[in-house]
Design a protein around this motif. Structure first.
Motif, PDB file in Angstrom:
ATOM      1  N   GLY A 329       0.853  -1.267  -0.025  1.00 17.94           N
ATOM      2  CA  GLY A 329      -0.053   0.076  -0.054  1.00 17.94           C
ATOM      3  C   GLY A 329       0.863   1.210   0.074  1.00 17.94           C
ATOM      4  N   TYR A 330       0.671   2.038  -0.906  1.00 20.28           N
ATOM      5  CA  TYR A 330       1.278   3.348  -1.129  1.00 20.28           C
ATOM      6  C   TYR A 330       0.685   4.896  -0.591  1.00 20.28           C
ATOM      7  CZ  TYR A 330       4.588   6.471  -3.774  1.00 20.28           C
ATOM      8  OH  TYR A 330       5.579   7.345  -4.053  1.00 20.28           O
ATOM      9  N   CYS A 331       0.888   5.204   0.295  1.00 18.00           N
ATOM     10  CA  CYS A 331       0.391   6.659   0.930  1.00 18.00           C
ATOM     11  C   CYS A 331      -0.963   6.262   1.559  1.00 18.00           C
ATOM     12  CB  CYS A 331       0.663   7.623  -0.292  1.00 18.00           C
ATOM     13  SG  CYS A 331      -0.032   9.392   0.449  1.00 18.00           S
ATOM     14  N   ILE A 332      -2.089   6.750   1.076  1.00 21.91           N
ATOM     15  CA  ILE A 332      -3.394   6.633   1.516  1.00 21.91           C
ATOM     16  C   ILE A 332      -3.913   5.348   1.295  1.00 21.91           C
ATOM     17  CG2 ILE A 332      -4.422   7.533  -0.678  1.00 21.91           C
ATOM     18  CD1 ILE A 332      -6.875   8.404   0.978  1.00 21.91           C
ATOM     19  N   ALA A 333      -3.141   4.559   0.469  1.00 24.15           N
ATOM     20  CA  ALA A 333      -3.692   3.285   0.089  1.00 24.15           C
ATOM     21  C   ALA A 333      -2.994   2.216   0.946  1.00 24.15           C
ATOM     22  CB  ALA A 333      -3.260   2.524  -1.324  1.00 24.15           C
ATOM     23  N   GLY A 334      -1.793   2.677   1.703  1.00 23.66           N
ATOM     24  CA  GLY A 334      -1.206   2.046   2.839  1.00 23.66           C
ATOM     25  C   GLY A 334      -1.932   1.998   4.049  1.00 23.66           C
ATOM     26  N   THR A 335      -2.425   3.457   4.248  1.00 29.22           N
ATOM     27  CA  THR A 335      -3.289   3.641   5.422  1.00 29.22           C
ATOM     28  C   THR A 335      -4.394   2.726   5.379  1.00 29.22           C
ATOM     29  OG1 THR A 335      -2.840   6.167   5.360  1.00 29.22           O
ATOM     30  CG2 THR A 335      -4.609   5.381   6.682  1.00 29.22           C
ATOM     31  N   THR A 336      -5.239   2.637   4.199  1.00 28.51           N
ATOM     32  CA  THR A 336      -6.339   1.868   3.978  1.00 28.51           C
ATOM     33  C   THR A 336      -5.966   0.267   4.194  1.00 28.51           C
ATOM     34  OG1 THR A 336      -7.310   3.618   2.514  1.00 28.51           O
ATOM     35  CG2 THR A 336      -8.338   1.532   2.620  1.00 28.51           C
ATOM     36  N   LEU A 337      -4.770  -0.070   3.480  1.00 28.13           N
ATOM     37  CA  LEU A 337      -4.170  -1.257   3.701  1.00 28.13           C
ATOM     38  C   LEU A 337      -4.130  -1.578   5.317  1.00 28.13           C
ATOM     39  CD1 LEU A 337      -3.202  -4.020   2.491  1.00 28.13           C
ATOM     40  CD2 LEU A 337      -0.927  -3.088   2.730  1.00 28.13           C
ATOM     41  N   GLY A 338      -3.787  -0.823   6.147  1.00 28.21           N
ATOM     42  CA  GLY A 338      -3.630  -1.007   7.484  1.00 28.21           C
ATOM     43  C   GLY A 338      -5.195  -1.252   7.998  1.00 28.21           C
ATOM     44  N   LEU A 339      -6.286  -0.524   7.576  1.00 24.79           N
ATOM     45  CA  LEU A 339      -7.701  -0.832   8.138  1.00 24.79           C
ATOM     46  C   LEU A 339      -7.978  -2.004   7.701  1.00 24.79           C
ATOM     47  CD1 LEU A 339      -9.118   2.781   7.034  1.00 24.79           C
ATOM     48  CD2 LEU A 339      -8.633   1.915   9.441  1.00 24.79           C
ATOM     49  N   GLN A 446     -14.565  11.105   5.308  1.00 28.91           N
ATOM     50  CA  GLN A 446     -14.220  10.199   6.349  1.00 28.91           C
ATOM     51  C   GLN A 446     -12.671  10.185   6.520  1.00 28.91           C
ATOM     52  OE1 GLN A 446     -15.780   6.720   4.423  1.00 28.91           O
ATOM     53  NE2 GLN A 446     -17.517   6.598   5.899  1.00 28.91           N
ATOM     54  N   TYR A 447     -12.037  10.254   5.813  1.00 24.54           N
ATOM     55  CA  TYR A 447     -10.417  10.219   5.754  1.00 24.54           C
ATOM     56  C   TYR A 447      -9.811  11.377   6.439  1.00 24.54           C
ATOM     57  CZ  TYR A 447      -5.466  10.328   4.339  1.00 24.54           C
ATOM     58  OH  TYR A 447      -4.298  10.323   4.444  1.00 24.54           O
ATOM     59  N   LEU A 448     -10.453  12.701   6.038  1.00 25.47           N
ATOM     60  CA  LEU A 448     -10.005  13.949   6.705  1.00 25.47           C
ATOM     61  C   LEU A 448     -10.376  13.865   8.145  1.00 25.47           C
ATOM     62  CD1 LEU A 448     -10.553  16.280   3.641  1.00 25.47           C
ATOM     63  CD2 LEU A 448      -8.485  15.724   4.496  1.00 25.47           C
ATOM     64  N   ARG A 449     -11.808  13.735   8.183  1.00 26.40           N
ATOM     65  CA  ARG A 449     -12.278  13.854   9.752  1.00 26.40           C
ATOM     66  C   ARG A 449     -11.792  12.574  10.793  1.00 26.40           C
ATOM     67  NH1 ARG A 449     -14.190  19.089  10.264  1.00 26.40           N
ATOM     68  NH2 ARG A 449     -15.989  19.579   8.828  1.00 26.40           N
ATOM     69  N   GLY A 450     -12.117  11.385  10.159  1.00 26.88           N
ATOM     70  CA  GLY A 450     -11.810  10.284  11.160  1.00 26.88           C
ATOM     71  C   GLY A 450     -10.585   9.937  11.214  1.00 26.88           C
ATOM     72  N   LEU A 451      -9.810   9.835  10.134  1.00 28.05           N
ATOM     73  CA  LEU A 451      -8.195   9.757  10.339  1.00 28.05           C
ATOM     74  C   LEU A 451      -7.319  10.612  10.666  1.00 28.05           C
ATOM     75  CD1 LEU A 451      -8.411   6.962   7.601  1.00 28.05           C
ATOM     76  CD2 LEU A 451      -8.225   6.394   9.724  1.00 28.05           C
ATOM     77  N   CYS A 452      -7.392  11.785   9.563  1.00 32.13           N
ATOM     78  CA  CYS A 452      -6.340  12.800   9.819  1.00 32.13           C
ATOM     79  C   CYS A 452      -6.771  13.745  11.033  1.00 32.13           C
ATOM     80  CB  CYS A 452      -6.539  13.735   8.435  1.00 32.13           C
ATOM     81  SG  CYS A 452      -6.034  12.997   7.102  1.00 32.13           S
ATOM     82  N   GLN A 453      -7.875  14.141  11.389  1.00 29.72           N
ATOM     83  CA  GLN A 453      -8.389  14.990  12.453  1.00 29.72           C
ATOM     84  C   GLN A 453      -8.521  14.092  13.565  1.00 29.72           C
ATOM     85  OE1 GLN A 453     -11.766  17.341  11.197  1.00 29.72           O
ATOM     86  NE2 GLN A 453     -10.447  19.183  11.094  1.00 29.72           N
ATOM     87  N   GLY A 454      -9.120  13.082  13.440  1.00 33.17           N
ATOM     88  CA  GLY A 454      -9.612  12.087  14.703  1.00 33.17           C
ATOM     89  C   GLY A 454      -8.510  11.212  15.169  1.00 33.17           C
ATOM     90  N   ASP A 455      -7.361  10.907  14.210  1.00 33.48           N
ATOM     91  CA  ASP A 455      -6.598   9.890  14.285  1.00 33.48           C
ATOM     92  C   ASP A 455      -6.905   8.740  14.782  1.00 33.48           C
ATOM     93  OD1 ASP A 455      -3.975   9.051  14.578  1.00 33.48           O
ATOM     94  OD2 ASP A 455      -3.612   9.960  16.712  1.00 33.48           O
ATOM     95  N   GLY A 456      -8.321   8.335  14.127  1.00 33.04           N
ATOM     96  CA  GLY A 456      -8.944   7.313  14.311  1.00 33.04           C
ATOM     97  C   GLY A 456      -8.137   5.731  14.450  1.00 33.04           C
ATOM     98  N   ALA A 458      -4.829   5.050  14.942  1.00 31.15           N
ATOM     99  CA  ALA A 458      -4.008   4.899  16.042  1.00 31.15           C
ATOM    100  C   ALA A 458      -4.864   4.893  17.465  1.00 31.15           C
ATOM    101  CB  ALA A 458      -3.148   6.082  16.069  1.00 31.15           C
ATOM    102  N   LYS A 459      -5.855   5.438  17.470  1.00 30.85           N
ATOM    103  CA  LYS A 459      -6.628   5.477  18.556  1.00 30.85           C
ATOM    104  C   LYS A 459      -7.642   4.098  18.885  1.00 30.85           C
ATOM    105  CE  LYS A 459      -6.570  10.503  19.445  1.00 30.85           C
ATOM    106  NZ  LYS A 459      -7.583  11.667  19.423  1.00 30.85           N
ATOM    107  N   GLY A 460      -7.809   3.463  17.793  1.00 32.60           N
ATOM    108  CA  GLY A 460      -8.494   2.333  17.783  1.00 32.60           C
ATOM    109  C   GLY A 460     -10.043   2.581  17.829  1.00 32.60           C
ATOM    110  N   THR A 461     -10.284   3.631  17.061  1.00 31.29           N
ATOM    111  CA  THR A 461     -11.980   4.211  17.304  1.00 31.29           C
ATOM    112  C   THR A 461     -12.372   4.151  15.731  1.00 31.29           C
ATOM    113  OG1 THR A 461     -11.025   6.556  17.144  1.00 31.29           O
ATOM    114  CG2 THR A 461     -11.502   5.457  19.275  1.00 31.29           C
ATOM    115  N   ALA A 468     -14.438  -0.970  15.012  1.00 34.22           N
ATOM    116  CA  ALA A 468     -13.434  -0.193  15.321  1.00 34.22           C
ATOM    117  C   ALA A 468     -11.937  -0.942  14.923  1.00 34.22           C
ATOM    118  CB  ALA A 468     -13.271   0.085  16.829  1.00 34.22           C
ATOM    119  N   ALA A 469     -11.217  -0.453  14.053  1.00 36.99           N
ATOM    120  CA  ALA A 469      -9.890  -1.002  13.584  1.00 36.99           C
ATOM    121  C   ALA A 469      -8.816  -0.511  14.437  1.00 36.99           C
ATOM    122  CB  ALA A 469      -9.670  -0.263  12.100  1.00 36.99           C
ATOM    123  N   SER A 470      -7.836  -1.257  14.590  1.00 37.76           N
ATOM    124  CA  SER A 470      -6.763  -1.017  15.635  1.00 37.76           C
ATOM    125  C   SER A 470      -5.398  -1.268  14.790  1.00 37.76           C
ATOM    126  CB  SER A 470      -6.936  -1.850  16.901  1.00 37.76           C
ATOM    127  OG  SER A 470      -5.859  -1.508  17.805  1.00 37.76           O
TER     128      SER A 470
END
Length: 602
Positions: A329-339, A446-456, A458-461, A468-470
C-alpha cells in the motif's frame, strides 16, 4: 531606404503585431476568469481566527517581554536603515555599485544583476531583511501552542514567498532581459501560456508543469506489458506479463494511492518500479483505481475496502490459485491497507502473507507539514465544497500539495512560463503530477475527519464495517519504507504508526529524498541511499535513526530480498490473461486514461 530603416520598420511591425496579440489574449483572459465557478471561501485560505491568534500572541509578547520584541525590531530597523544609507552614499558619490551584501544566498536571486545592479540589489536585500523580520516575529510570539505557531509560521512564509520581487515582471531581471532580447515576444508567449492554463482549468490558476504533448499514457508512459484481468466500478486489476521463466509462488498485489494514478510506479522503463519488480521474478498485480465523478459522491472507505481491497485480493488468489498474497500500500492506500488488515485479523482471514507500506501514515497525532491544512477552517470549507460538487476535486488537492513546495511547484514554474515565455519541460514525473484524480465526497470526509483529524486508526476508534480498527490488530510480517524529506507523509509519523502495529516481524527502511523521488529510485541510478537498523521498531524515531546504518543506493534490492523470503518456492511463470481468465484489454487499461491530457492512438 537604408538597412537601418528596414530594421526599425521590422521592429515596429513586430511590436504592433505583438500589441494586437496582447489585446486579443487579454480579452480571452477576462473571459476565462469570468467562467470560473464560485467556490467556498474556506478552501481559498485559512480562517480569520489564525490571524487573530497571531496578532494576540504578538501583542502578548510585546506586553510580557517588551525588551525582547523591541530588540528584534531595532535589529531589523538598524539593518534596513544602514542599508538605505549605504545605498544613498554610493549613489551620491556617483558610484554605480551596490552596498555590501552579506545576506544569505537564495537561488531565486541567481541572476548576476541581483548582485551587480544597485537598484536590484537594494530590492533583494530589503526583501530578505523583511523576510527575516517576519520569521523572527513569529519566533518570539508567546501564549500560542506549537500547532498554531506552525500554522502561523507556514502561512507567513507563504505570504513572504508570494511577495518576492522575482514574482513580479517589473522587478525580475530575467524576465526583463528576455523581453528586450525578443522584442517583447517572450511576454506574448507568456500571456498565451497563462491564458491557456486558465482556460484549461475552468478559470482557476494552475500552472502547467510539464509539456502535455510530450507524453501519452500507454505509449511512452506505463508501457510495461500486461493485461487487465478484472474490472468493477472501483478498479481495474492489471496482471503484468512475466519476464523470467520462473516466478515466486506467492503473488504480489500493489495498491497505489487513488489521489493520483498508479503509473508513477511505471513511468519510463528505466525508472519503472513495476517493471523492475517483475524482472526480479514476482507475479505482479496492480490496482488502477477509477477516477470518480459526482456519481460516486456516497462511496465510502468501506466501499474502497470491500469493492477494492478485498475484491482485488480475492481475484488475485483465484487467478493464481494461491491461498495467500503479499500486499503493498502506497500513501493513503497504505493507510487503508492497515484498516483492511485489521479487519482481516478480526475476521480470522489469513489471506495476506505479508504487507509493505510505502510512505504511509497510520498515526496522525503529528501529521507533519500537511497538518497546516487539517484544521476546521480548511476542512469545513472542503466539506461544503465537496458536498456541493459530489467530490473533492483534483484541482483543489493538487493546489494544496503544491503550496507545500510553492517556490518549486508554483512560483518558479509560473515565472518560466508566464514571464519568460518558456514551454514547460518534457518531464515524466511532473506530467504524472498534473494528471490527478478526484475523490468521492463521503470517502474524502471520512479520511479527513476520522483519520487525519480524529487519528482514529491509532486510537482504535475508526470503524471498518461497523467495528473499530486498531493498529495492534495488524500482525502480519511487514516492511515499511518512509522518506527522509517527505512533506506529505513525514517519516517520523510513519515510524510512530509502524511501531504500534501488532506484528512481531517488522522492518523499517528510511530512504533519502521525498514522497515520490525516495520511492521511485531505481538501482541503476545509484542516487539516493537509505537507512536500516536491526534494532526493534520502537522508541523515538530519531533515536532509531541515530543508531541506523546508511547504505548508498536504492532500497529496492533490499526490499526484493525481504519479499523473496516471504514468497515461497519458484514455479513456472504465469501468463497474464490465460484462457481460464481472459484479458479484458491490454495494460495500462482504461480507467487510468480518464482525464489525461492525451489519449493513446487507436
Amino acid at each position: 531606404m537604408t538597412t537601418k530603416d528596414n530594421a526599425a520598420g521590422a521592429k515596429l511591425e513586430k511590436m504592433t503585431t505583438n500589441l494586437a496579440k496582447i489585446e486579443a489574449l487579454s480579452s480571452r483572459l477576462m473571459a476565462a476568469l469570468a467562467a470560473r465557478p464560485a467556490s467556498d471561501p474556506g478552501v481559498q485560505g485559512p480562517g480569520q481566527e489564525i490571524y487573530m491568534k497571531a496578532a494576540t500572541a504578538y501583542l502578548a509578547g510585546l506586553m510580557q517581554n517588551p525588551s525582547r520584541v523591541l530588540e528584534q525590531q531595532i535589529s531589523y530597523w538598524g539593518k534596513t536603515m544602514r542599508h538605505y544609507v549605504d545605498a544613498q552614499q554610493a549613489l551620491a558619490s556617483g558610484e554605480l555599485r551596490p552596498p555590501e551584501d552579506t545576506g544569505p544566498k537564495d537561488r531565486r536571486f541567481s541572476n548576476p544583476v541581483w548582485d551587480s545592479n544597485p537598484a536590484f540589489n537594494y530590492l533583494k536585500q530589503q526583501y530578505l531583511f523583511n523576510a527575516e523580520a517576519v520569521q523572527n516575529a513569529v519566533a518570539v510570539m508567546e501564549g500560542i501552542d506549537d500547532h498554531e505557531r506552525k500554522r502561523v509560521d507556514y502561512f507567513s512564509r507563504q505570504i513572504v514567498d508570494m511577495l518576492a520581487p522575482t514574482n513580479f515582471l517589473g522587478t525580475n531581471p530575467d524576465a526583463l532581459e528576455r523581453a528586450l532580447e525578443t522584442d517583447g515576444e517572450s511576454l506574448v508567449r507568456g500571456l498565451e501560456n497563462l491564458v491557456s492554463d486558465i482556460e484549461a482549468n475552468n478559470g482557476e490558476f494552475a500552472v502547467t508543469l510539464a509539456d502535455p504533448e510530450a507524453f501519452v499514457v500507454g505509449e511512452n508512459l506505463a508501457t510495461t506489458p500486461g493485461k487487465v484481468v478484472f474490472r468493477n466500478r472501483m478498479l481495474e486489476l492489471i496482471q503484468y506479463a512475466p519476464s523470467t521463466e520462473t516466478v515466486y509462488e506467492t503473488p504480489l498485489l500493489i495498491f497505489p494511492p487513488w489521489i493520483n494514478k498508479f503509473y508513477v510506479m511505471d513511468l519510463k522503463p528505466q525508472n519503472s518500479l513495476i517493471k523492475w519488480v517483475v524482472e526480479q521474478g514476482f507475479t505482479v498485480f496492480v490496482v488502477s483505481w477509477v477516477n470518480p465523478d459526482a456519481s460516486y459522491a456516497d462511496v465510502s472507505l468501506d466501499d474502497y475496502i470491500r469493492e477494492g481491497y478485498l475484491t482485488a485480493m480475492a481475484e488475485v488468489r483465484r487467478i493464481t490459485d494461491q491461498p495467500q498474497i503479499n500486499a503493498v500500500g502506497y500513501c493513503i492506500a497504505g493507510t487503508t491497507l492497515g484498516l483492511t488488515l485489521s479487519h482481516l485479523q478480526r475476521a480470522g482471514d489469513t489471506s495476506v502473507k505479508s504487507a509493505t507500506f510505502f510512505t504511509t501514515l497510520t498515526d496522525f497525532s503529528d501529521p507533519g507539514e500537511v497538518g497546516v491544512f487539517l484544521d476546521n477552517d480548511f476542512v469545513d470549507g472542503i466539506e461544503r465544497q465537496s458536498t456541493a460538487d459530489g467530490m473533492l476535486s483534483k484541482t483543489l488537492m493538487s493546489r494544496t500539495f503544491s503550496y507545500l513546495r510553492s517556490n518549486d511547484l508554483i512560483y518558479g514554474p509560473a515565472i518560466k512560463s508566464y514571464m519568460l515565455g518558456e514551454a514547460p519541460p518534457a518531464f515524466d514525473l511532473l506530467y504524472w503530477n498534473g494528471d490527478g484524480t478526484n475523490l468521492p465526497c463521503k470517502m474524502a470526509m471520512q479520511y479527513l475527519r476520522g483519520l487525519c483529524q480524529g487519528d482514529g486508526l491509532a486510537k482504535g476508534t475508526f470503524p471498518v464495517f461497523g467495528h473499530a480498527a486498531s493498529l495492534s490488530d495488524i500482525k502480519v510480517p511487514l516492511c515499511a519504507i518512509a522518506c527522509e524529506t517527505d512533506h506529505i507523509a513525514h517519516w517520523r509519523g510513519s515510524f510512530n504508526g509502524i511501531k504500534q502495529m501488532g506484528s512481531e516481524d517488522k522492518t523499517f527502511i528510511l530512504a533519502q529524498s521525498g514522497h515520490i523521488a525516495g520511492v521511485i529510485n531505481p538501482p541503476s541510478k545509484g542516487k539516493y541511499g537509505h537507512y536500516t537498523n536491526p534494532r526493534p521498531v520502537a522508541g523515538a524515531p530519531d533515536d532509531w535513526k541515530t543508531t541506523a546504518s546508511f547504505t548508498q543506493g536504492s532500497w529496492w534490492p533490499r526490499w526484493a530480498d525481504w519479499l523473496a523470503n516471504r514468497s515461497g518456492s519458484m514455479i513456472a511463470a504465469r501468463i497474464a490473461g490465460e484462457s481460464t481468465n481472459p484479458a479484458l484489454c491490454d495494460a495500462p487499461g482504461t480507467y487510468v486514461l480518464a482525464g489525461t491530457a492525451r489519449l493513446p492512438k487507436g
